[in-house]
Write a protein that holds these residues in place. Sequence first.
Motif, PDB file in Angstrom:
ATOM      1  N   ARG A   5       9.605  -7.707   8.412  1.00 15.28           N
ATOM      2  CA  ARG A   5      10.815  -7.493   7.607  1.00 15.28           C
ATOM      3  C   ARG A   5      12.052  -7.386   8.492  1.00 15.28           C
ATOM      4  O   ARG A   5      13.119  -7.881   8.146  1.00 15.28           O
ATOM      5  N   ARG A   9      15.254  -9.824   8.201  1.00 14.32           N
ATOM      6  CA  ARG A   9      16.641  -9.350   8.050  1.00 14.32           C
ATOM      7  C   ARG A   9      17.529  -9.944   9.128  1.00 14.32           C
ATOM      8  O   ARG A   9      18.651 -10.360   8.858  1.00 14.32           O
ATOM      9  N   THR A  53      13.408 -13.661   4.170  1.00 11.80           N
ATOM     10  CA  THR A  53      14.714 -14.157   4.626  1.00 11.80           C
ATOM     11  C   THR A  53      15.370 -14.949   3.497  1.00 11.80           C
ATOM     12  O   THR A  53      16.561 -14.756   3.194  1.00 11.80           O
ATOM     13  N   LEU A  56      16.624 -12.626   0.745  1.00  8.43           N
ATOM     14  CA  LEU A  56      17.853 -11.919   1.112  1.00  8.43           C
ATOM     15  C   LEU A  56      19.081 -12.828   1.033  1.00  8.43           C
ATOM     16  O   LEU A  56      20.111 -12.433   0.477  1.00  8.43           O
ATOM     17  N   GLU A  97      20.773  -5.595  -0.081  1.00 15.47           N
ATOM     18  CA  GLU A  97      19.430  -5.012  -0.046  1.00 15.47           C
ATOM     19  C   GLU A  97      19.434  -3.593  -0.625  1.00 15.47           C
ATOM     20  O   GLU A  97      18.530  -3.204  -1.358  1.00 15.47           O
ATOM     21  N   GLU A 112      17.996  -0.367   9.478  1.00 12.97           N
ATOM     22  CA  GLU A 112      17.910  -1.768   9.906  1.00 12.97           C
ATOM     23  C   GLU A 112      19.308  -2.356  10.124  1.00 12.97           C
ATOM     24  O   GLU A 112      19.525  -3.089  11.085  1.00 12.97           O
TER      25      GLU A 112
END
Length: 145
Positions: A5, A9, A53, A56, A97, A112
Amino acid sequence: MSAARSKARQRAFQILFEADHRGVDPQGVLADWVRRAREPKPDEGVPQVGEYTMQLVEGYAQHAARIDELISGYSVGWTLDRMPIADRNILRLGAYELIWEDDVPDAVVLDEAVEIAKEFSTDESPAFVNGLLGRLKELKPSLRR
């Protein structure tokens, strides 16, 4: 935090950054990355683009106007176009997110985003990103529309 993850990101951030830098649609850059990664002999430097990916980048693109409105509204003293390009796109990704990906804990989103800021932006950026996303986190229940 899963490493997969985190990598997803980071790639999503790189796609948003490239799109912003070139003044093009993030979904077009995403499609380009996917196409290049699937070529029979991809270049050494072409990263694979995973499912998260894509999720997002497409999620940000779907809510881009609202996300930019929120970032502009809550970033005291900074207009979107005056922000460093890295910060602007870290915030876009984090805001998407945070507000629309319900399966990701808020603390993970903030951590993150701060890590990406540490790696790709200025010394002041991690605190700026954390502060702004922290404000959006507090207001989260009222922000989705």
